[in-house]
Write an enzyme that holds these catalytic residues in place. Structure first.
Site, PDB file in Angstrom:
ATOM      1  N   THR A 133       0.820  -1.391   0.159  1.00 47.18           N
ATOM      2  CA  THR A 133      -0.098  -0.082  -0.088  1.00 47.18           C
ATOM      3  C   THR A 133       0.874   1.269   0.024  1.00 47.18           C
ATOM      4  O   THR A 133       1.882   1.028   0.555  1.00 47.18           O
ATOM      5  CB  THR A 133      -0.815  -0.070   1.310  1.00 47.18           C
ATOM      6  OG1 THR A 133      -1.600   1.372   1.491  1.00 47.18           O
ATOM      7  CG2 THR A 133       0.010  -0.141   2.594  1.00 47.18           C
ATOM      8  N   ASP A 134       0.293   2.404  -0.380  1.00 43.77           N
ATOM      9  CA  ASP A 134       0.777   3.834  -0.362  1.00 43.77           C
ATOM     10  C   ASP A 134       1.024   4.208   0.933  1.00 43.77           C
ATOM     11  O   ASP A 134       1.704   5.194   1.376  1.00 43.77           O
ATOM     12  CB  ASP A 134       0.353   4.753  -1.398  1.00 43.77           C
ATOM     13  CG  ASP A 134      -1.097   4.972  -1.103  1.00 43.77           C
ATOM     14  OD1 ASP A 134      -1.736   4.225   0.061  1.00 43.77           O
ATOM     15  OD2 ASP A 134      -1.632   5.842  -1.753  1.00 43.77           O
ATOM     16  N   GLU A 135       0.324   3.385   1.947  1.00 44.17           N
ATOM     17  CA  GLU A 135      -0.075   4.137   3.298  1.00 44.17           C
ATOM     18  C   GLU A 135       1.541   4.005   4.214  1.00 44.17           C
ATOM     19  O   GLU A 135       1.560   4.520   4.966  1.00 44.17           O
ATOM     20  CB  GLU A 135      -0.997   3.589   4.180  1.00 44.17           C
ATOM     21  CG  GLU A 135      -2.239   3.866   3.604  1.00 44.17           C
ATOM     22  CD  GLU A 135      -3.581   3.587   4.539  1.00 44.17           C
ATOM     23  OE1 GLU A 135      -3.412   3.495   5.765  1.00 44.17           O
ATOM     24  OE2 GLU A 135      -4.747   3.507   3.986  1.00 44.17           O
ATOM     25  N   TYR A 158      -2.035  -0.544  11.030  1.00 45.17           N
ATOM     26  CA  TYR A 158      -2.094  -1.009   9.620  1.00 45.17           C
ATOM     27  C   TYR A 158      -0.753  -0.948   8.936  1.00 45.17           C
ATOM     28  O   TYR A 158      -0.169  -1.592   8.341  1.00 45.17           O
ATOM     29  CB  TYR A 158      -3.237  -0.681   8.971  1.00 45.17           C
ATOM     30  CG  TYR A 158      -3.524  -1.085   7.536  1.00 45.17           C
ATOM     31  CD1 TYR A 158      -3.571  -2.474   7.141  1.00 45.17           C
ATOM     32  CD2 TYR A 158      -3.431  -0.053   6.735  1.00 45.17           C
ATOM     33  CE1 TYR A 158      -3.336  -2.465   5.623  1.00 45.17           C
ATOM     34  CE2 TYR A 158      -3.375  -0.264   5.160  1.00 45.17           C
ATOM     35  CZ  TYR A 158      -3.507  -1.714   4.910  1.00 45.17           C
ATOM     36  OH  TYR A 158      -3.213  -1.975   3.344  1.00 45.17           O
ATOM     37  N   LYS A 162       2.062  -3.020   7.361  1.00 48.78           N
ATOM     38  CA  LYS A 162       2.483  -3.079   5.751  1.00 48.78           C
ATOM     39  C   LYS A 162       4.090  -2.913   5.570  1.00 48.78           C
ATOM     40  O   LYS A 162       4.399  -3.465   4.962  1.00 48.78           O
ATOM     41  CB  LYS A 162       1.545  -2.569   5.132  1.00 48.78           C
ATOM     42  CG  LYS A 162      -0.020  -3.195   5.235  1.00 48.78           C
ATOM     43  CD  LYS A 162      -0.155  -4.512   4.554  1.00 48.78           C
ATOM     44  CE  LYS A 162       0.035  -4.560   2.996  1.00 48.78           C
ATOM     45  NZ  LYS A 162      -0.380  -5.854   2.426  1.00 48.78           N
TER      46      LYS A 162
HETATM   47  P1  NAD Z   1      -9.600  -7.565   2.117  1.00 45.31           P
HETATM   48  O1  NAD Z   1      -9.588  -7.238   3.890  1.00 45.31           O
HETATM   49  O2  NAD Z   1     -10.874  -7.291   1.343  1.00 45.31           O
HETATM   50  O3  NAD Z   1      -9.235  -9.074   2.008  1.00 45.31           O
HETATM   51  C1  NAD Z   1      -8.048  -9.750   2.717  1.00 45.31           C
HETATM   52  C2  NAD Z   1      -8.109 -11.214   2.491  1.00 45.31           C
HETATM   53  O4  NAD Z   1      -7.124 -11.981   3.181  1.00 45.31           O
HETATM   54  C3  NAD Z   1      -9.461 -11.679   3.113  1.00 45.31           C
HETATM   55  O5  NAD Z   1     -10.070 -12.751   2.084  1.00 45.31           O
HETATM   56  C4  NAD Z   1      -9.115 -12.622   4.503  1.00 45.31           C
HETATM   57  O6  NAD Z   1      -9.951 -13.649   4.667  1.00 45.31           O
HETATM   58  C5  NAD Z   1      -7.832 -12.927   4.074  1.00 45.31           C
HETATM   59  N1  NAD Z   1      -6.785 -13.052   5.402  1.00 45.31           N
HETATM   60  C6  NAD Z   1      -6.920 -12.215   6.420  1.00 45.31           C
HETATM   61  N2  NAD Z   1      -6.083 -12.526   7.228  1.00 45.31           N
HETATM   62  C7  NAD Z   1      -5.681 -13.806   6.783  1.00 45.31           C
HETATM   63  C8  NAD Z   1      -4.803 -14.800   7.480  1.00 45.31           C
HETATM   64  N3  NAD Z   1      -4.336 -14.828   8.621  1.00 45.31           N
HETATM   65  N4  NAD Z   1      -4.468 -15.895   6.512  1.00 45.31           N
HETATM   66  C9  NAD Z   1      -4.940 -16.108   5.479  1.00 45.31           C
HETATM   67  N5  NAD Z   1      -5.875 -15.295   4.762  1.00 45.31           N
HETATM   68  C10 NAD Z   1      -6.161 -14.162   5.607  1.00 45.31           C
HETATM   69  O7  NAD Z   1      -8.451  -6.805   1.549  1.00 45.31           O
HETATM   70  P2  NAD Z   1      -8.036  -6.091   0.294  1.00 45.31           P
HETATM   71  O8  NAD Z   1      -8.690  -4.756   0.275  1.00 45.31           O
HETATM   72  O9  NAD Z   1      -8.447  -7.116  -0.841  1.00 45.31           O
HETATM   73  O10 NAD Z   1      -6.408  -5.982   0.328  1.00 45.31           O
HETATM   74  C11 NAD Z   1      -5.669  -7.108  -0.149  1.00 45.31           C
HETATM   75  C12 NAD Z   1      -4.147  -6.345  -0.058  1.00 45.31           C
HETATM   76  O11 NAD Z   1      -3.833  -5.160  -0.910  1.00 45.31           O
HETATM   77  C13 NAD Z   1      -3.614  -6.263   1.300  1.00 45.31           C
HETATM   78  O12 NAD Z   1      -2.475  -6.719   1.480  1.00 45.31           O
HETATM   79  C14 NAD Z   1      -3.770  -4.794   1.329  1.00 45.31           C
HETATM   80  O13 NAD Z   1      -2.731  -4.349   1.942  1.00 45.31           O
HETATM   81  C15 NAD Z   1      -3.356  -4.216  -0.163  1.00 45.31           C
HETATM   82  N6  NAD Z   1      -4.028  -3.077  -0.447  1.00 45.31           N
HETATM   83  C16 NAD Z   1      -5.112  -2.850  -0.271  1.00 45.31           C
HETATM   84  C17 NAD Z   1      -5.883  -1.357  -0.816  1.00 45.31           C
HETATM   85  C18 NAD Z   1      -7.106  -1.346  -0.995  1.00 45.31           C
HETATM   86  O14 NAD Z   1      -7.579   0.169  -1.378  1.00 45.31           O
HETATM   87  N7  NAD Z   1      -8.256  -1.962  -0.324  1.00 45.31           N
HETATM   88  C19 NAD Z   1      -4.913  -0.649  -1.416  1.00 45.31           C
HETATM   89  C20 NAD Z   1      -3.369  -1.113  -1.516  1.00 45.31           C
HETATM   90  C21 NAD Z   1      -2.971  -2.072  -1.314  1.00 45.31           C
HETATM   91  O1  DAU Z   2      -4.218   3.862   0.357  1.00 45.77           O
HETATM   92  C1  DAU Z   2      -4.312   2.437   0.444  1.00 45.77           C
HETATM   93  C2  DAU Z   2      -5.273   1.968   1.555  1.00 45.77           C
HETATM   94  O2  DAU Z   2      -6.586   2.528   1.494  1.00 45.77           O
HETATM   95  C3  DAU Z   2      -5.111   0.598   1.711  1.00 45.77           C
HETATM   96  O3  DAU Z   2      -3.842   0.041   1.993  1.00 45.77           O
HETATM   97  C4  DAU Z   2      -6.204   0.286   3.063  1.00 45.77           C
HETATM   98  O4  DAU Z   2      -6.110  -1.122   2.898  1.00 45.77           O
HETATM   99  C5  DAU Z   2      -7.719   0.774   2.528  1.00 45.77           C
HETATM  100  O5  DAU Z   2      -8.494   0.418   3.486  1.00 45.77           O
HETATM  101  C6  DAU Z   2      -7.374   2.280   2.244  1.00 45.77           C
HETATM  102  O6  DAU Z   2      -7.207   2.900   3.506  1.00 45.77           O
HETATM  103  P1  DAU Z   2      -8.194   4.255   4.015  1.00 45.77           P
HETATM  104  O7  DAU Z   2      -7.699   4.352   5.275  1.00 45.77           O
HETATM  105  O8  DAU Z   2      -7.497   5.361   2.917  1.00 45.77           O
HETATM  106  O9  DAU Z   2      -9.395   3.958   3.363  1.00 45.77           O
HETATM  107  P2  DAU Z   2     -10.850   3.900   4.022  1.00 45.77           P
HETATM  108  O10 DAU Z   2     -12.065   3.630   3.094  1.00 45.77           O
HETATM  109  O11 DAU Z   2     -11.107   3.249   5.396  1.00 45.77           O
HETATM  110  O12 DAU Z   2     -11.128   5.581   4.181  1.00 45.77           O
HETATM  111  C7  DAU Z   2     -10.935   6.576   2.986  1.00 45.77           C
HETATM  112  C8  DAU Z   2     -11.032   7.861   3.588  1.00 45.77           C
HETATM  113  O13 DAU Z   2     -12.446   8.038   4.000  1.00 45.77           O
HETATM  114  C9  DAU Z   2     -10.073   8.126   4.863  1.00 45.77           C
HETATM  115  O14 DAU Z   2      -9.718   9.569   4.717  1.00 45.77           O
HETATM  116  C10 DAU Z   2     -11.065   8.018   6.037  1.00 45.77           C
HETATM  117  C11 DAU Z   2     -12.345   8.517   5.321  1.00 45.77           C
HETATM  118  N1  DAU Z   2     -13.589   7.874   6.018  1.00 45.77           N
HETATM  119  C12 DAU Z   2     -13.512   6.383   6.041  1.00 45.77           C
HETATM  120  C13 DAU Z   2     -14.734   5.719   6.652  1.00 45.77           C
HETATM  121  C14 DAU Z   2     -14.599   4.352   6.866  1.00 45.77           C
HETATM  122  C15 DAU Z   2     -14.834   8.581   6.473  1.00 45.77           C
HETATM  123  O15 DAU Z   2     -14.685   9.741   6.271  1.00 45.77           O
HETATM  124  N2  DAU Z   2     -15.793   7.970   6.690  1.00 45.77           N
HETATM  125  C16 DAU Z   2     -15.747   6.463   6.840  1.00 45.77           C
HETATM  126  O16 DAU Z   2     -16.736   6.015   7.192  1.00 45.77           O
END
Ligand code: NAD
Ligand code: DAU
Length: 354
Positions: A133-135, A158, A162
């Site tokens: 992630t970019d975080e 989180y 990562k």
């Molecule tokens: P998600 O939470 O939707 O899915 C996570 C998956 O991992 C689930 O299917 C869960 O069952 C599985 N999992 C969790 N713990 C586990 C464990 N201990 N053993 C085996 N499986 C396990 O996550 P996502 O949003 O699909 O993110 C996937 C990856 O991409 C993550 O590594 C996240 O950090 C990264 N990422 C997410 C975003 C985003 O915006 N969602 C952006 C950039 C990077």
């Molecule tokens: O940047 C990549 C990341 O983006 C991933 O690594 C994470 O897995 C993914 O969850 C996401 O993180 P964020 O914290 O940016 O996403 P989230 O959807 O939780 O929140 C997006 C923005 O919206 C953040 O600034 C917080 C705000 N927010 C979020 C929720 C859930 C609200 O204002 N209200 C809400 O209820």
């Protein structure tokens, strides 16, 4: 027929992992895909119903926190490539309780790396692709963008977990010659995202006439990417990117949270034929340590691999709203206790430590 390669995808029942498998399994019939997932609250096998019977697809329920189960999975399936998606992924949950994030994202990644190290004595044809992630780069002010050279500065449990997993992957590359590639991506949105994240939470609340909780003043900025564009970037890096390298992936689509929510309101009003949703916006207490702004420079992946995001936010968000409208069963399943009972009766507790 002999498969040309076995690919292990961890976390394939989650949001991005399922989008990857739905794209890759039919597109690459000569490759065998094994999905390793613990089925936590965030993993939903229903997301993969379209491919569950494909001859080049298999699911194994295993938990990254269990080193013996992970070693055995690698021993049994002997993957050539690993795409490591599985993680605890929600920032607010990590603030409420960091323990699972440390165990899955750091210790779990270590277990997977160790198993690959043991069975990949010859790195020829092998790849460990770490999805990150970019975080990890922390928070930007009003100017500038994250690049591959930006120093790590994570703020939430989180993002710290990562960051630790990224460092471990690189350390295994430097120390043991692990053939790895790493992608750091911005915020994804699209179908099948668990309704705790901003976009699906707002869509479902807007459809159901519930308050739309915006943190602080809604002025924090995120860089949004449609999930299929992320999946495409990952495959391109795996196929053509350089080993030992990091690629930043982003949508070139910076938006303030309040503007994202307003755009969702418009799409919901239009597609579900509902009256004014914006009046349901409610400003709530801010997230502790809330990162101000994320923005990703995609110059490297664009110039080296020719990758570019295809979806615009307006078209992507409409597709996403339409998907949630068309899939009430999926939504009911992830919200109900029925879902957990169904998982246990179908998949049992195998591989999941007590
Ligand atoms: P998600 O939470 O939707 O899915 C996570 C998956 O991992 C689930 O299917 C869960 O069952 C599985 N999992 C969790 N713990 C586990 C464990 N201990 N053993 C085996 N499986 C396990 O996550 P996502 O949003 O699909 O993110 C996937 C990856 O991409 C993550 O590594 C996240 O950090 C990264 N990422 C997410 C975003 C985003 O915006 N969602 C952006 C950039 C990077
Ligand atoms: O940047 C990549 C990341 O983006 C991933 O690594 C994470 O897995 C993914 O969850 C996401 O993180 P964020 O914290 O940016 O996403 P989230 O959807 O939780 O929140 C997006 C923005 O919206 C953040 O600034 C917080 C705000 N927010 C979020 C929720 C859930 C609200 O204002 N209200 C809400 O209820």
């Amino acid at each position: 027929m002999e498969f040309q390669r076995t690919v292990l995808v961890t976390g394939g029942c989650g949001f991005i992992g399922s989008a990857a498998l739905l794209d890759w399994v039919p597109r690459h019939p000569g490759i065998r895909f094994v999905n390793l997932d613990a089925l936590t609250y965030a993993g939903n096998p229903l997301s993969l119903s379209e491919i569950e019977k494909a001859r080049n697809y298999a699911f194994i329920r295993r938990d990254l926190r269990d080193p013996r189960a992970i070693r055995q999975a690698i021993a049994d399936h002997r993957p050539d490539w690993v795409f490591h998606f599985a993680a605890e992924s929600h920032v607010d949950r990590s603030i409420a309780g960091p323990g699972d994030f440390i165990q899955t994202n750091i210790v779990g990644t270590y277990h997977l790396l160790e198993a690959c190290r043991e069975f990949w004595s010859n790195p020829e044809g092998k790849l460990f692709h770490h999805v990150s992630t970019d975080e990890v780069f922390g928070s930007l002010g009003d100017e500038g963008k994250f690049t591959e050279q930006t120093p790590y500065d994570p703020h939430s449990p989180y993002s710290a977990s990562k960051a630790a997993s990224d460092h471990l992957v690189r350390a295994y590359g430097d120390t043991y010659g692990l053939p790895f590639k790493l992608t750091n991506c911005s915020n994804n949105y699209g179908p099948r995202q668990f309704p705790e994240k901003l976009v699906p939470l707002m869509i479902l609340n807007a459809l159901e006439g519930k308050p739309l909780p915006v943190y602080g003043q809604g002025l924090n900025v995120r860089d949004w990417l449609y999930v299929d564009d992320h999946v495409d970037a990952i495959w391109q890096v795996a196929e053509r990117g350089r080993f030992g390298e990091t690629y930043c992936v982003g949508g070139n689509c910076e938006m303030r949270n309040i503007d994202v929510v307003r755009e969702i309101c418009r799409a919901v009003e239009d597609l579900a034929d509902l009256p004014d949703r914006e009046s349901m916006i409610t400003y709530v207490k801010d997230r502790p340590g809330h990162d101000w702004r994320y923005a990703i420079a995609t110059d490297k992946i664009e110039s080296e691999l020719g990758w570019k995001p295809r979806e615009t936010f307006r078209s992507g968000i409409r597709k996403t709203v339409q998907w949630y409208l068309d899939h009430p069963d999926w939504v009911d399943s992830v919200r109900s206790g029925e879902y957990r009972r169904w998982i246990e009766s179908h998949y049992g507790h195998r591989g999941v430590p007590a």
